[in-house]
Design an enzyme around this catalytic site. Structure first.
Site, PDB file in Angstrom:
ATOM      1  N   ASP A 127       0.835  -1.204   0.000  1.00 35.77           N
ATOM      2  CA  ASP A 127       0.000   0.000   0.000  1.00 35.77           C
ATOM      3  C   ASP A 127       0.870   1.255   0.000  1.00 35.77           C
ATOM      4  OD1 ASP A 127       0.886  -0.551   2.637  1.00 35.77           O
ATOM      5  OD2 ASP A 127      -0.746   0.599   3.518  1.00 35.77           O
ATOM      6  N   GLU A 149       0.196  -1.389   5.605  1.00 33.04           N
ATOM      7  CA  GLU A 149       1.223  -0.921   6.551  1.00 33.04           C
ATOM      8  C   GLU A 149       0.970   0.539   6.899  1.00 33.04           C
ATOM      9  OE1 GLU A 149       4.934   0.879   8.056  1.00 33.04           O
ATOM     10  OE2 GLU A 149       3.870   1.418   6.237  1.00 33.04           O
TER      11      GLU A 149
HETATM   12 ZN   LIG Z   1       6.819   2.444   4.146  1.00 35.38          ZN
END
Ligand SMILES: [Zn+2]
Length: 436
Positions: free
Chosen positions: A79, A143
Site C-alpha cells: 500500500d 502498513e
Molecule cells: Zn513504508
C-alpha cells in the site's frame, strides 16, 4: 549491474506496481499481490495470496530450503499513502522515468524497494541455486494504515510458518556524507514505542456571554500544551545509541548529551534522528472540545502523540506529563491505546555482517550506522511474534537525500534508478550469503 536484463526487469516491475493505485485508504492491494505472484511464479517460486479481506490480499512467495540453515524473509508493504495532486509535476500513478529517476507514489515508500526484493528473489529462484533455509518474500497490505488487521499483524497471528530467522524491511540503507568527510550508511535495528495520550484538562462550564463567571478550561489547556511542548524528557541512552556513537567515533571524553550534540553536527539527518532516539517525546497534536461555540466547555482534551524509547513504559509517560504540568489545574490522563512497538534486534548477526560487507565492498571506508527509528514499521510484528532479527536496509547511495525524503509521503516522490538497481544487487547478495 552486471546483468542489464535485471535492471530492465526491476524498473519495469517497479513501474507496473506504481501504476496500480493502492492508496490506503482503501488500499485495494490485491492487484499488486497478484502482479508480484505472476512474476515470481514464472521464476519458479511458490506463491500464495492470502488474507482475511479479498480486496486486500498479501503475497507469500517462497523458495524452499534444502538443508539446515537460516531462513530469510524479505518484507515490503504494497500500500501507499494517498497522493493529492497538489505539487506533483508528473502523474502520481504514471511511473514516469525522468532524469534517471523513477517518479510516482510509492517509488521511495516502498514499491521500488518491493520490486528490488521481488526481482532479487526471482533471480535467485531462476539461477537454480538451492538455499539452505527457506527464502520468503512477504508483500503485505495495510502498513500505512495499520488499523484494519489485514496485513502483517494478521499474518504473524495466522501463519506460524512465516517464522524466519532474519528479515529485511524498510527504514535504512541511507548513505550519509558526514561534515568531516567520512561516510556512514544507516541501518534501522529497532523502533520506538508508539501510543497516543489524552490529557483531559478541567475547568467549569458556563455561558460564553458571561465569560468571567466560568473557569474556562481552554485557558488551562493552552498552558498545558505550552508546557508539554517546552518540557524535554530526560535523556535515556540505550545500547543502540551507544553503538551508534561508537560507529560515529564520538570522543570518549564527551558526556552523553555532548556526544549527541557532537554527532548531530555531523549531518542534518543525524540532527533530526538522534535526539528523538534518546528521549521520550510527548507531543501535543490536537485540542478537542465537545460543546457548541456559545458554551464554555467543562473540559478540553489535549491529544498527544507519545514515542517512548525501548524499555520505557506507561509510568514514564505519566511521570513526564505530571512533571510538565505541575499542579496549577485539574486534569487526568489516559493512554488511548497500549504502547506498541519498541522492539530492537541485536547487531552481532550474520545479516548485519552481510550488510556491513556489502557496504564495505561498494563504498570503501564507509561504516554501518545502527539507528532506532522514531516511526513504526512492520518489522515490529515479526520481532514481536517470532523473535526474528529484522533490520531496515535498502541502499540509497546515489540519490539526493532532500529529494528522496521530500517525496516520501510528499509530492513528486521518486527514486534514482541507480539505487533501484543497487537495492536489487544488495538483496541478491544478502540472499546468497545467508543461504549458503
Ligand atoms: Zn513504508
Amino acid at each position: 549491474m552486471s546483468n542489464p536484463a535485471l535492471r530492465d526487469e526491476v524498473v519495469q516491475l517497479a513501474q507496473a506496481l506504481i501504476r496500480l493505485d493502492t492508496s490506503n485508504p482503501p488500499g485495494n492491494e490485491t492487484p499488486a499481490a497478484e502482479l508480484l505472484a505472476e512474476h515470481l511464479r514464472a521464476a519458479g517460486a511458490a506463491c500464495e495470496l492470502i488474507g482475511p479481506d479479498p480486496s486486500r490480499l498479501n503475497l507469500i512467495a517462497r523458495v524452499r530450503g534444502t538443508r539446515e540453515g537460516p531462513s530469510v524473509m524479505l518484507m515490503a508493504h504494497t500500500d501507499v499513502v494517498p497522493a493529492p495532486t497538489d505539487g506533483w509535476t508528473v502523474p502520481p500513478f504514471g511511473a514516469t522515468l525522468r532524469d534517471g529517476r523513477l517518479h510516482g507514489r510509492g517509488a521511495a515508500d516502498m514499491k521500488g524497494e518491493l520490486a528490488a526484493r521481488a526481482v532479487a528473489l526471482a533471480e535467485y529462484a531462476r539461477s537454480g541455486e538451492r538455499p539452505a533455509g527457506d527464502l520468503v518474500l512477504v508483500a503485505e497490505a495495510d502498513e500505512e494504515g495499520n488499523t484494519a488487521d489485514v496485513g502483517m499483524s494478521w499474518l504473524v497471528r495466522e501463519r506460524e510458518d512465516l517464522r524466519c530467522d532474519y528479515a529485511i524491511n524498510e527504514g535504512g540503507g541511507i548513505l550519509l556524507d558526514l561534515a568531516d568527510g567520512r561516510r556512514v550508511v544507516t541501518i534501522s535495528v529497532g523502533e520506538k514505542q508508539v501510543s497516543s495520550l489524552r490529557v483531559r484538562v478541567h475547568g467549569t462550564a458556563g455561558h460564553a456571554s458571561v465569560p468571567a463567571a466560568a473557569d474556562n478550561p481552554l485557558h488551562h489547556a493552552a498552558d498545558a500544551t505550552k508546557r508539554l511542548l517546552e518540557t524535554e524528557a530526560p535523556m535515556e541512552i540505550t545500547p543502540v545509541v551507544t553503538r551508534a556513537l561508537e560507529a560515529l567515533g564520538a570522543p570518549a571524553a564527551l558526556s552523553e548529551s555532548d556526544a549527541i550534540e557532537w554527532a548531530a553536527r555531523l549531518h542534518p539527518i543525524l540532527a533530526d534522528e538522534l535526539p528523538p532516539m534518546t528521549r521520550l517525546t510527548v507531543t501535543p497534536t490536537g485540542l478537542k472540545t465537545y460543546e457548541p461555540s456559545n458554551v464554555i466547555p467543562p473540559y478540553v482534551d489535549v491529544i498527544c502523540d507519545c514515542r517512548a524509547v525501548p524499555g520505557q513504559d506507561e509510568d514514564d509517560i505519566r511521570g513526564h506529563v505530571a512533571g510538565a504540568l505541575g499542579d496549577g489545574y485539574r486534569y487526568e490522563m489516559e493512554l488511548l491505546e497500549p504502547l506498541a512497538g519498541g522492539t530492537e534486534s541485536p547487531v552481532d548477526t550474520p545479516l548485519y555482517e552481510a550488510c556491513r560487507e556489502y557496504v564495505a565492498a561498494r563504498l570503501p571506508g564507509a561504516e554501518l550506522l545502527p539507528l532506532v527509528s522514531p516511526g513504526f514499521t512492520d518489522s515490529h510484528w515479526v520481532r514481536g511474534a517470532f523473535g526474528t532479527v529484522s533490520y531496515g536496509f535498502a541502499p540509497v547511495f546515489t540519490m539526493d537525500l532532500d529529494a528522496y525524503f521530500d517525496g516520501v509521503h510528499g509530492a513528486d516522490e521518486c527514486l534514482d534508478v541507480a539505487d533501484l538497481v543497487e537495492m536489487t544487487e544488495f538483496h541478491l547478495h544478502a540472499l546468497r550469503v545467508l543461504s549458503r
